[in-house]
Design a protein around this motif. Structure first.
Motif, PDB file in Angstrom:
ATOM      1  N   LYS A 223     -14.793  -0.617  29.974  1.00 60.71           N
ATOM      2  CA  LYS A 223     -15.125  -0.468  31.397  1.00 60.71           C
ATOM      3  C   LYS A 223     -14.701   0.878  31.985  1.00 60.71           C
ATOM      4  O   LYS A 223     -14.654   1.048  33.198  1.00 60.71           O
ATOM      5  N   ARG A 224     -14.367   1.846  31.148  1.00 60.74           N
ATOM      6  CA  ARG A 224     -14.011   3.205  31.577  1.00 60.74           C
ATOM      7  C   ARG A 224     -14.767   4.191  30.689  1.00 60.74           C
ATOM      8  O   ARG A 224     -14.170   4.882  29.863  1.00 60.74           O
ATOM      9  N   PRO A 225     -16.092   4.260  30.821  1.00 65.20           N
ATOM     10  CA  PRO A 225     -16.867   5.080  29.890  1.00 65.20           C
ATOM     11  C   PRO A 225     -16.635   6.581  30.083  1.00 65.20           C
ATOM     12  O   PRO A 225     -16.367   7.060  31.185  1.00 65.20           O
ATOM     13  N   TYR A 226     -16.765   7.282  28.976  1.00 61.63           N
ATOM     14  CA  TYR A 226     -16.704   8.730  28.953  1.00 61.63           C
ATOM     15  C   TYR A 226     -17.630   9.161  27.827  1.00 61.63           C
ATOM     16  O   TYR A 226     -17.575   8.597  26.732  1.00 61.63           O
ATOM     17  N   TYR A 227     -18.508  10.086  28.099  1.00 64.46           N
ATOM     18  CA  TYR A 227     -19.513  10.454  27.113  1.00 64.46           C
ATOM     19  C   TYR A 227     -19.394  11.916  26.713  1.00 64.46           C
ATOM     20  O   TYR A 227     -19.077  12.774  27.542  1.00 64.46           O
ATOM     21  N   ARG A 228     -19.654  12.177  25.435  1.00 59.28           N
ATOM     22  CA  ARG A 228     -19.787  13.539  24.939  1.00 59.28           C
ATOM     23  C   ARG A 228     -21.280  13.793  24.768  1.00 59.28           C
ATOM     24  O   ARG A 228     -22.010  12.915  24.289  1.00 59.28           O
ATOM     25  N   ILE A 229     -21.729  14.969  25.130  1.00 62.16           N
ATOM     26  CA  ILE A 229     -23.113  15.358  24.878  1.00 62.16           C
ATOM     27  C   ILE A 229     -23.091  16.046  23.523  1.00 62.16           C
ATOM     28  O   ILE A 229     -22.443  17.090  23.366  1.00 62.16           O
ATOM     29  N   VAL A 230     -23.751  15.442  22.542  1.00 64.44           N
ATOM     30  CA  VAL A 230     -23.662  15.930  21.168  1.00 64.44           C
ATOM     31  C   VAL A 230     -25.044  16.195  20.591  1.00 64.44           C
ATOM     32  O   VAL A 230     -26.045  15.633  21.026  1.00 64.44           O
ATOM     33  N   VAL A 231     -25.051  17.056  19.596  1.00 65.42           N
ATOM     34  CA  VAL A 231     -26.230  17.300  18.783  1.00 65.42           C
ATOM     35  C   VAL A 231     -25.985  16.544  17.494  1.00 65.42           C
ATOM     36  O   VAL A 231     -24.978  16.761  16.819  1.00 65.42           O
ATOM     37  N   ALA A 232     -26.876  15.614  17.153  1.00 66.10           N
ATOM     38  CA  ALA A 232     -26.662  14.765  15.990  1.00 66.10           C
ATOM     39  C   ALA A 232     -27.976  14.506  15.264  1.00 66.10           C
ATOM     40  O   ALA A 232     -29.059  14.648  15.841  1.00 66.10           O
ATOM     41  N   ASP A 233     -27.836  14.104  14.017  1.00 67.04           N
ATOM     42  CA  ASP A 233     -28.994  13.645  13.252  1.00 67.04           C
ATOM     43  C   ASP A 233     -29.499  12.382  13.939  1.00 67.04           C
ATOM     44  O   ASP A 233     -28.722  11.508  14.304  1.00 67.04           O
ATOM     45  N   ALA A 234     -30.801  12.291  14.117  1.00 66.18           N
ATOM     46  CA  ALA A 234     -31.376  11.155  14.840  1.00 66.18           C
ATOM     47  C   ALA A 234     -31.112   9.830  14.137  1.00 66.18           C
ATOM     48  O   ALA A 234     -31.129   8.782  14.774  1.00 66.18           O
ATOM     49  N   ARG A 235     -30.837   9.859  12.840  1.00 64.43           N
ATOM     50  CA  ARG A 235     -30.613   8.630  12.084  1.00 64.43           C
ATOM     51  C   ARG A 235     -29.166   8.152  12.136  1.00 64.43           C
ATOM     52  O   ARG A 235     -28.882   7.028  11.756  1.00 64.43           O
ATOM     53  N   SER A 236     -28.250   8.989  12.596  1.00 61.27           N
ATOM     54  CA  SER A 236     -26.837   8.596  12.639  1.00 61.27           C
ATOM     55  C   SER A 236     -26.586   7.654  13.814  1.00 61.27           C
ATOM     56  O   SER A 236     -27.306   7.681  14.811  1.00 61.27           O
ATOM     57  N   PRO A 237     -25.552   6.801  13.721  1.00 68.00           N
ATOM     58  CA  PRO A 237     -25.270   5.865  14.815  1.00 68.00           C
ATOM     59  C   PRO A 237     -24.844   6.584  16.092  1.00 68.00           C
ATOM     60  O   PRO A 237     -24.437   7.744  16.056  1.00 68.00           O
ATOM     61  N   ARG A 238     -24.897   5.876  17.202  1.00 66.33           N
ATOM     62  CA  ARG A 238     -24.590   6.461  18.514  1.00 66.33           C
ATOM     63  C   ARG A 238     -23.233   7.130  18.547  1.00 66.33           C
ATOM     64  O   ARG A 238     -23.102   8.261  19.020  1.00 66.33           O
ATOM     65  N   ASP A 239     -22.202   6.453  18.079  1.00 71.61           N
ATOM     66  CA  ASP A 239     -20.849   7.008  18.120  1.00 71.61           C
ATOM     67  C   ASP A 239     -20.424   7.565  16.769  1.00 71.61           C
ATOM     68  O   ASP A 239     -19.250   7.815  16.532  1.00 71.61           O
ATOM     69  N   GLY A 240     -21.378   7.764  15.871  1.00 71.19           N
ATOM     70  CA  GLY A 240     -21.066   8.247  14.534  1.00 71.19           C
ATOM     71  C   GLY A 240     -20.877   9.751  14.486  1.00 71.19           C
ATOM     72  O   GLY A 240     -20.592  10.414  15.491  1.00 71.19           O
ATOM     73  N   SER A 241     -21.072  10.290  13.301  1.00 69.77           N
ATOM     74  CA  SER A 241     -20.859  11.724  13.096  1.00 69.77           C
ATOM     75  C   SER A 241     -21.915  12.525  13.854  1.00 69.77           C
ATOM     76  O   SER A 241     -23.031  12.060  14.074  1.00 69.77           O
ATOM     77  N   PHE A 242     -21.549  13.728  14.235  1.00 75.83           N
ATOM     78  CA  PHE A 242     -22.471  14.605  14.944  1.00 75.83           C
ATOM     79  C   PHE A 242     -22.304  16.017  14.429  1.00 75.83           C
ATOM     80  O   PHE A 242     -21.321  16.342  13.750  1.00 75.83           O
ATOM     81  N   ILE A 243     -23.254  16.868  14.747  1.00 75.00           N
ATOM     82  CA  ILE A 243     -23.244  18.244  14.270  1.00 75.00           C
ATOM     83  C   ILE A 243     -22.380  19.108  15.169  1.00 75.00           C
ATOM     84  O   ILE A 243     -21.532  19.865  14.702  1.00 75.00           O
ATOM     85  N   GLU A 244     -22.602  18.982  16.487  1.00 78.49           N
ATOM     86  CA  GLU A 244     -21.868  19.826  17.430  1.00 78.49           C
ATOM     87  C   GLU A 244     -21.754  19.140  18.788  1.00 78.49           C
ATOM     88  O   GLU A 244     -22.684  18.472  19.221  1.00 78.49           O
ATOM     89  N   LYS A 245     -20.629  19.325  19.448  1.00 79.33           N
ATOM     90  CA  LYS A 245     -20.419  18.829  20.807  1.00 79.33           C
ATOM     91  C   LYS A 245     -20.759  19.969  21.761  1.00 79.33           C
ATOM     92  O   LYS A 245     -20.181  21.058  21.651  1.00 79.33           O
ATOM     93  N   ILE A 246     -21.694  19.714  22.688  1.00 84.31           N
ATOM     94  CA  ILE A 246     -22.091  20.791  23.609  1.00 84.31           C
ATOM     95  C   ILE A 246     -21.746  20.479  25.063  1.00 84.31           C
ATOM     96  O   ILE A 246     -22.055  21.273  25.937  1.00 84.31           O
ATOM     97  N   GLY A 247     -21.104  19.353  25.324  1.00 86.25           N
ATOM     98  CA  GLY A 247     -20.728  19.056  26.697  1.00 86.25           C
ATOM     99  C   GLY A 247     -20.136  17.680  26.843  1.00 86.25           C
ATOM    100  O   GLY A 247     -19.971  16.934  25.871  1.00 86.25           O
ATOM    101  N   THR A 248     -19.811  17.340  28.103  1.00 91.11           N
ATOM    102  CA  THR A 248     -19.256  16.025  28.418  1.00 91.11           C
ATOM    103  C   THR A 248     -19.912  15.490  29.684  1.00 91.11           C
ATOM    104  O   THR A 248     -20.456  16.248  30.492  1.00 91.11           O
ATOM    105  N   TYR A 249     -19.827  14.170  29.848  1.00 95.16           N
ATOM    106  CA  TYR A 249     -20.360  13.485  31.026  1.00 95.16           C
ATOM    107  C   TYR A 249     -19.396  12.365  31.383  1.00 95.16           C
ATOM    108  O   TYR A 249     -19.095  11.515  30.558  1.00 95.16           O
TER     109      TYR A 249
END
Length: 128
Positions: free
Chosen positions: A14-40
């Motif tokens: 109930k306290r969400p925090y999101y990273r704006i990431v560049v990821a492979d489209a097949r990877s899970p939502r919270d899985g590995s990513f290529i690069e973090k480019i921001g936050t929300y």
């Protein structure tokens, strides 16, 4: 490899925090990513400048390389002036479904019948 720019959830329950990431489209939502480019941070006010923090240079780089942003990220890019977002039109969105239409018709028919029963038509008296 299909690359997408999307949100990755973090934070407590109930306290969400999101990273704006560049990821492979097949990877899970919270899985590995290529690069973090921001936050929300949706818990901050809409007028707070720290609500969305975005590295626009990296976002432009990934967009030029063919990365596809999700709808929410595309809104952030439009607000930051990185990429123009086309407006969407869904005229059927506000239209009720079939069952709701049937219920409305039944309700209207019942109301008309009740009104007719409450107010019988005035009979004309014939003068002889």
């Amino acid at each position: 490899m299909a690359v997408s720019i999307r949100l990755s959830r973090g934070g407590a329950k109930k306290r969400p925090y999101y990273r704006i990431v560049v990821a492979d489209a097949r990877s899970p939502r919270d899985g590995s990513f290529i690069e973090k480019i921001g936050t929300y941070n949706p818990l901050l006010g809409k007028d707070d400048e720290k609500r969305v923090i975005l590295d626009t240079e990296r976002a432009k780089h990934w967009l030029s390389n063919g990365a596809q942003p999700t709808d929410r990220v595309a809104r952030f890019f439009d607000a930051a002036g990185v990429k123009e977002r086309s407006t969407r039109s869904n005229p059927k969105k506000g239209e009720p479904g079939e069952k709701a239409k049937e219920r409305a018709e039944e309700r209207a028919a019942k109301a008309a019948a009740a009104e007719a029963a409450a107010n019988p038509p005035a009979e004309e008296t014939a003068e002889a």
